[in-house]
Design a protein around this motif. Structure first.
Motif, short mmCIF file in Angstrom:
data_model
loop_
_atom_site.label_atom_id
_atom_site.label_comp_id
_atom_site.label_asym_id
_atom_site.label_seq_id
_atom_site.Cartn_x
_atom_site.Cartn_y
_atom_site.Cartn_z
N ALA A 21 0.88 -1.34 -0.01
CA ALA A 21 -0.16 0.04 -0.44
C ALA A 21 0.98 1.14 0.47
CB ALA A 21 -1.24 -0.53 1.22
N HIS A 22 1.81 1.35 0.97
CA HIS A 22 3.07 2.51 1.10
C HIS A 22 4.00 2.89 -0.56
CE1 HIS A 22 2.77 3.69 4.82
NE2 HIS A 22 2.52 2.24 5.16
N VAL A 23 3.77 1.88 -1.57
CA VAL A 23 4.68 1.80 -2.86
C VAL A 23 3.97 1.92 -3.54
CG1 VAL A 23 5.59 0.14 -4.93
CG2 VAL A 23 6.66 -0.30 -2.03
N VAL A 24 2.09 1.71 -3.77
CA VAL A 24 1.31 2.20 -4.85
C VAL A 24 0.80 3.45 -4.29
CG1 VAL A 24 -1.05 1.97 -5.27
CG2 VAL A 24 0.00 -0.01 -5.21
N ALA A 25 0.50 3.95 -2.44
CA ALA A 25 -0.07 5.07 -2.68
C ALA A 25 2.13 5.75 -2.63
CB ALA A 25 0.50 5.42 -0.93
N LEU A 82 -9.91 20.24 -7.53
CA LEU A 82 -10.81 18.99 -7.33
C LEU A 82 -9.67 17.63 -7.52
CD1 LEU A 82 -13.77 20.15 -8.94
CD2 LEU A 82 -14.05 20.05 -6.71
N LEU A 83 -8.72 17.61 -8.22
CA LEU A 83 -7.57 16.75 -8.78
C LEU A 83 -6.73 15.86 -7.38
CD1 LEU A 83 -6.49 14.65 -10.80
CD2 LEU A 83 -5.37 16.40 -11.19
N ARG A 84 -6.98 17.44 -6.86
CA ARG A 84 -6.01 16.41 -5.75
C ARG A 84 -6.63 16.30 -4.09
NH1 ARG A 84 -0.56 18.50 -4.87
NH2 ARG A 84 -0.94 17.39 -2.97
N CYS A 85 -8.10 16.14 -4.98
CA CYS A 85 -9.40 16.31 -3.37
C CYS A 85 -9.17 14.65 -3.89
CB CYS A 85 -9.96 16.76 -3.70
SG CYS A 85 -10.27 18.16 -3.10
N ALA A 86 -8.78 13.80 -5.12
CA ALA A 86 -9.44 13.20 -5.64
C ALA A 86 -8.16 11.97 -5.34
CB ALA A 86 -9.89 12.74 -7.69
N GLN A 87 -6.95 12.59 -5.53
CA GLN A 87 -5.56 12.31 -4.87
C GLN A 87 -5.44 11.43 -3.78
OE1 GLN A 87 -2.85 14.48 -3.80
NE2 GLN A 87 -2.18 11.93 -3.28
N GLU A 88 -5.92 12.56 -3.17
CA GLU A 88 -5.92 11.70 -1.94
C GLU A 88 -6.39 11.43 -0.79
OE1 GLU A 88 -4.60 12.63 2.31
OE2 GLU A 88 -3.38 13.33 0.35
N PHE A 89 -8.58 11.59 -1.70
CA PHE A 89 -9.37 9.88 -1.40
C PHE A 89 -8.84 9.21 -1.43
CE2 PHE A 89 -12.90 7.48 -1.74
CZ PHE A 89 -13.48 7.59 -0.57
N VAL A 90 -7.85 8.93 -2.65
CA VAL A 90 -7.85 7.31 -2.94
C VAL A 90 -6.27 7.00 -1.91
CG1 VAL A 90 -6.20 6.15 -5.15
CG2 VAL A 90 -8.43 7.83 -5.72
N THR A 91 -5.12 7.38 -1.57
CA THR A 91 -4.15 6.90 -1.59
C THR A 91 -5.34 6.73 -0.25
OG1 THR A 91 -2.92 8.86 -1.75
CG2 THR A 91 -1.82 8.48 -0.49
#
Length: 164
Positions: A21-25, A82-91
């Motif tokens: 998970a850390h690698v993917v993040a 909005l893109l940063r929100c999506a990225q943070e949510f996925v992370t």
């Protein structure tokens, strides 16, 4: 999209799942930073293509994007937020939720754009906003937008809005 087995079947130990998970993040964060930098520099101002790239680069959980035809966020600052929100949510879903799926939708609503994101992960009994969630809220509020977060036992969800 690659057809990988869910990493929970490939890496059985909790320590290995956490490492993965850390690698993917880290990989995800690097790709999103590249997209965000190009958006700031005017090379790519389209949020929809950034969301599509996000879904493409994350093997697990599966990221499902829904954007009705013709919906475009023209303001680069709003697109970036909005893109940063999506990225943070996925992370966060990768790091904390154990989600198998994430759904992100973008819609034009009245005089605003609304992005919703939800996962099918563990959810949270108690919400303790850290730097990522606080950063999301600040970024959106600077643009006159808002952030609503829902944490429940059946997953995690948010609604981010920015003025059109």
């Amino acid at each position: 999209r690659s057809t990988l087995f869910p990493y929970t079947t490939l890496f059985r130990s909790p320590r290995e799942r956490l490492r993965r998970a850390h690698v993917v993040a880290r990989l995800l964060l690097g790709d999103i930073r590249e997209i965000a930098t190009s958006m700031k520099q005017g090379r790519a101002t389209e949020l929809v293509e950034g969301l599509a790239r996000l879904a493409e680069i994350v093997p697990v959980p599966a990221v499902h994007i829904e954007v009705p035809p013709g919906v475009r966020v023209g303001d680069p600052r709003s697109s970036h937020a909005l893109l940063r929100c999506a990225q943070e949510f996925v992370t966060n879903s990768i790091k904390h939720a154990g989600a198998r799926n994430i759904w992100i939708a973008l819609r034009a609503r009245d005089a605003a754009f609304e992005m919703t994101a939800r996962d099918d992960g563990a959810g949270a009994r108690e919400l303790r906003p850290g730097g990522g969630l606080s950063g999301m809220r600040e970024r959106l509020e600077e643009l006159g937008g808002s952030l609503v977060i829902e944490a429940a036992s059946g997953g995690f969800a948010l609604r981010a809005t920015v003025p059109a």
